[in-house]
Design a protein around this motif. Sequence first.
Motif, PDB file in Angstrom:
ATOM      1  N   HIS A 124      22.667  68.516  29.281  1.00 24.90           N
ATOM      2  CA  HIS A 124      23.064  67.414  29.888  1.00 24.90           C
ATOM      3  C   HIS A 124      22.130  66.327  30.918  1.00 24.90           C
ATOM      4  CE1 HIS A 124      26.953  68.562  27.679  1.00 24.90           C
ATOM      5  NE2 HIS A 124      26.508  69.451  28.308  1.00 24.90           N
ATOM      6  N   TRP A 135      29.562  59.212  31.919  1.00 22.44           N
ATOM      7  CA  TRP A 135      30.434  60.194  32.646  1.00 22.44           C
ATOM      8  C   TRP A 135      30.896  59.664  33.310  1.00 22.44           C
ATOM      9  CZ3 TRP A 135      29.860  65.568  31.374  1.00 22.44           C
ATOM     10  CH2 TRP A 135      28.831  65.769  30.085  1.00 22.44           C
ATOM     11  N   ASP A 178      30.895  58.359  27.561  1.00 28.99           N
ATOM     12  CA  ASP A 178      30.357  59.221  26.525  1.00 28.99           C
ATOM     13  C   ASP A 178      31.169  60.472  26.807  1.00 28.99           C
ATOM     14  OD1 ASP A 178      28.544  57.158  25.704  1.00 28.99           O
ATOM     15  OD2 ASP A 178      28.022  57.727  27.030  1.00 28.99           O
ATOM     16  N   LYS A 179      31.215  60.829  27.953  1.00 23.90           N
ATOM     17  CA  LYS A 179      31.365  62.343  28.018  1.00 23.90           C
ATOM     18  C   LYS A 179      31.849  62.502  29.851  1.00 23.90           C
ATOM     19  CE  LYS A 179      27.977  64.453  26.153  1.00 23.90           C
ATOM     20  NZ  LYS A 179      28.913  65.369  24.655  1.00 23.90           N
ATOM     21  N   CYS A 180      33.009  63.302  29.898  1.00 21.36           N
ATOM     22  CA  CYS A 180      34.074  63.286  31.001  1.00 21.36           C
ATOM     23  C   CYS A 180      34.112  64.730  31.787  1.00 21.36           C
ATOM     24  CB  CYS A 180      35.598  62.959  30.713  1.00 21.36           C
ATOM     25  SG  CYS A 180      36.982  63.826  31.508  1.00 21.36           S
ATOM     26  N   LEU A 199      33.706  70.215  30.612  1.00 23.39           N
ATOM     27  CA  LEU A 199      32.721  69.399  29.765  1.00 23.39           C
ATOM     28  C   LEU A 199      33.826  68.809  28.809  1.00 23.39           C
ATOM     29  CD1 LEU A 199      29.656  70.736  30.990  1.00 23.39           C
ATOM     30  CD2 LEU A 199      30.806  69.406  32.454  1.00 23.39           C
ATOM     31  N   ASP A 201      34.265  65.624  25.643  1.00 26.99           N
ATOM     32  CA  ASP A 201      33.727  64.572  24.730  1.00 26.99           C
ATOM     33  C   ASP A 201      34.415  63.889  24.528  1.00 26.99           C
ATOM     34  OD1 ASP A 201      32.417  62.974  22.702  1.00 26.99           O
ATOM     35  OD2 ASP A 201      30.973  64.871  21.976  1.00 26.99           O
ATOM     36  N   ASN A 235      31.127  74.921  26.987  1.00 27.98           N
ATOM     37  CA  ASN A 235      31.646  73.455  28.099  1.00 27.98           C
ATOM     38  C   ASN A 235      32.493  73.888  28.905  1.00 27.98           C
ATOM     39  OD1 ASN A 235      30.285  72.098  25.320  1.00 27.98           O
ATOM     40  ND2 ASN A 235      31.849  70.426  25.727  1.00 27.98           N
TER      41      ASN A 235
END
Length: 406
Positions: A124, A135, A178-180, A199, A201, A235
């Motif tokens: 990442h 993010w 894109d990601k959280c 994490l 997606d 994740n």
Amino acid sequence: MATAADLDRPADALEEFRSQARAWLEVNFPPALKGKENPMATVEGPTEPSADEAAWKKAFGEKGWGVPGWPAQYGGGGLDRAQIRVLGEEMARIGAWNPIGGMGVMMFGPTLLEYGSEAQKNEHIPAIAKGEVRWCQGYSEPGAGSDLASLQMFAEDKGDHYLVNGQKTWTSGGQWADKCFALVRTDKSKKHEGISFLLIDMTSPGVEVKPIKMISGASPFCETFFTDVKVPKENLVGREGEGWTIGKRLLQHERQNLSGGGGAVSRLFAGTSMSALAKQYRGADEQGRIDDSDLRMRIVRHEMDSRAFALTLRRAALESKSNQGPSAATSIMKNVGARITQDRAELSIEIMGMNGLGWEGEGFTEAELSQTRTWLWGKAVSIYGGSSEIQNNVIAKRILGMLDHQ
């Protein structure tokens, strides 16, 4: 406070770095972007970058200077404090700006460098350093805002993955992310110890976002719904139950950035000065002063507070780099920064009078309409990133050593 690396570095070596940085910037920074604001380092709606902006972002990201103090092995600049200072001076000299930003830089990246596994860092951090991934933050819920530890979004252990169900709200930039990075509950029998850091997606099946329109007219936040979302076990950052500790550390990074340049306070000295604004709308006396003695004194007090605050932020930033990152003192900075930001907006509206209350239509300049929205938007500054009341609790407990009465 100088670090050992700063003290050991010969002056000629630092000047050599300055020459190298100056030469690289002169080759790679497009002159057409001089002095412009960064359109790519915000949680608000993304704009299509120009060819110059895209080229500058790519070059700066590959150089690692978007996150100059991060380790070079993960795509950062690997620079020490003295080199970072020199780089900033050389960028300021030509009007250059950092095109890498967002929540990955402000909050998640520094936290992952502390708590993430080697595999997670390798996966990442380089993408964050190059500005390739956006993010968002999954913290607040409809029933868990100030009392964040009451969150209920549940991640059920399914062997090789978690099955996540629940809702987050006020997800900044969720519709573009894109990601959280999210706080989830993995144990319903414990409050703080039942929270984990996960994490997710944002393209996973079962993730749905609904933008929230603010009073200012913008929609930078979302309601985010998670329905049977599968998240791989790898994740999980840290161990199960460590989410509260990791989440609090991330909030310290957030508050440092919100008060010190990554948020509203970075706008304190942007645009027209308060004095120039007052002279434009209120006029000047025969001595060239603002033609309203009471307003003049309040502007002076505000500018003194703003400049003292800016100097304090600079000192705190240097101290955080020489110690172990941000501390509970970021809560003080967050509260002071919120007050100064809101005071500036209120003063600006008062100075403009009716011209500062327009929403649309003829009779108002673009700057006047923008000021109205800035004033309304600024009401949230003392709420997001942890409300002022929550910061007061942190200050009382962590800095003043006061304990809760039983």
